[in-house]
Design an enzyme around this catalytic site. Structure first.
Site, PDB file in Angstrom:
ATOM      1  N   ASP A 118       0.813  -1.095   0.036  1.00 14.06           N
ATOM      2  CA  ASP A 118      -0.103   0.002  -0.087  1.00 14.06           C
ATOM      3  C   ASP A 118       0.857   1.104   0.089  1.00 14.06           C
ATOM      4  O   ASP A 118       1.619   1.488   0.982  1.00 14.06           O
ATOM      5  CB  ASP A 118      -0.890  -0.159   1.200  1.00 14.06           C
ATOM      6  CG  ASP A 118      -1.966   1.399   1.345  1.00 14.06           C
ATOM      7  OD1 ASP A 118      -1.447   1.878   0.714  1.00 14.06           O
ATOM      8  OD2 ASP A 118      -2.952   0.946   1.962  1.00 14.06           O
ATOM      9  N   HIS A 119       0.863   1.921  -1.120  1.00 20.08           N
ATOM     10  CA  HIS A 119       1.916   2.993  -1.283  1.00 20.08           C
ATOM     11  C   HIS A 119       1.488   4.292  -0.377  1.00 20.08           C
ATOM     12  O   HIS A 119       2.154   5.090  -0.163  1.00 20.08           O
ATOM     13  CB  HIS A 119       1.952   3.677  -2.674  1.00 20.08           C
ATOM     14  CG  HIS A 119       3.236   4.155  -3.127  1.00 20.08           C
ATOM     15  ND1 HIS A 119       4.059   4.495  -2.471  1.00 20.08           N
ATOM     16  CD2 HIS A 119       3.951   4.319  -4.461  1.00 20.08           C
ATOM     17  CE1 HIS A 119       5.338   4.838  -2.959  1.00 20.08           C
ATOM     18  NE2 HIS A 119       5.124   4.519  -4.185  1.00 20.08           N
ATOM     19  N   ARG A 120       0.376   4.347   0.183  1.00 21.25           N
ATOM     20  CA  ARG A 120       0.008   5.441   1.054  1.00 21.25           C
ATOM     21  C   ARG A 120       1.007   5.388   2.325  1.00 21.25           C
ATOM     22  O   ARG A 120       0.829   6.559   2.913  1.00 21.25           O
ATOM     23  CB  ARG A 120      -1.784   5.324   1.371  1.00 21.25           C
ATOM     24  CG  ARG A 120      -2.433   5.495   0.177  1.00 21.25           C
ATOM     25  CD  ARG A 120      -4.075   5.127   0.573  1.00 21.25           C
ATOM     26  NE  ARG A 120      -4.355   3.830   0.994  1.00 21.25           N
ATOM     27  CZ  ARG A 120      -5.246   3.252   1.304  1.00 21.25           C
ATOM     28  NH1 ARG A 120      -6.428   3.788   1.122  1.00 21.25           N
ATOM     29  NH2 ARG A 120      -5.629   2.037   1.669  1.00 21.25           N
TER      30      ARG A 120
END
Length: 218
Positions: free
Chosen positions: A190-192
């Site tokens: 999850d790049h968040r």
């Protein structure tokens, strides 16, 4: 079936999550040797792999975290490693709780019990909905490389492909070349909350845990 509908709904939930993937090749000869040594004690490959992942997650709590509904990073106090198990009509992810601190023999016994329950349809929700990180292992299916879809509520998932003999450069070999079994693993994140550097550092430590696995048996 109801299981297929549930899987589809979960996968659709992750479509809006910005993800990226990082892959790494890992030698497995030492890991395989350790498994053969411990197999008479009831140790399973799944438990050994879960332990290697868990000790690496302990060094990288962000990979074991999740994106919170208010935009925060939610760190997990426990390292619960879920592993996908194929069933007729779908799959389920039984979870090895506290895999970093549980012994290999106990993890193996727990895993055998969980798989038995999964196949008989008797898993309790907490036994397949409590994972903080997931492994999807297709190593037994002669797969070169694949990427897994991020499960809802988790920050990362590891896809494990098949280990195959390869001719590689080995400085200690007489000819400078040799045969070594290697597998490709791919981490979907999850790049968040997770950056490329975070993923790379986790995979570096996972590689070390698998290629020098002696500490896993302690």
């Amino acid at each position: 079936t109801g299981m297929q509908q549930a899987i589809a709904a979960n996968m659709e939930k992750t479509l809006d999550v910005p993800v990226f993937r990082v892959s790494k090749t890992i030698a497995t000869d030492a890991f395989d040797d350790l498994y053969r040594k411990l197999k008479p004690e009831g140790v399973t490959v799944s438990a050994l792999l879960a332990k290697a992942v868990a000790v690496s997650l302990k060094k990288h709590p962000l990979i074991n975290a999740a994106y919170g509904p208010s935009g925060t990073i939610e760190y997990n106090a426990h390292i619960n490693v879920a592993q996908a198990v194929a069933l007729e009509g779908g799959l389920i992810t039984p979870t090895l709780k506290d895999a970093d601190s549980t012994s290999l023999t106990d993890l193996s016994a727990n895993w055998k019990e969980l798989v038995g329950k999964a196949r008989s349809g008797s898993l309790a929700p907490d036994e397949y909905q409590s994972g903080t990180f997931t492994i999807s292992n297709l190593g037994m299916m002669a797969v070169d490389k694949f990427a897994a879809i991020l499960p809802p509520g988790q920050g990362a998932i590891l896809a494990v492909a098949s280990a195959k003999p390869q001719i590689v450069h080995l400085p200690k070999a007489l000819t400078g070349m040799g045969i070594e079994k290697r597998m490709m693993v791919t981490l979907t994140c999850d790049h968040r909350i997770i950056s490329g550097a975070d993923a790379a550092l986790f995979l570096r430590d996972l590689q070390q845990a698998i290629e020098s696995p002696g500490a896993l048996a302690k």
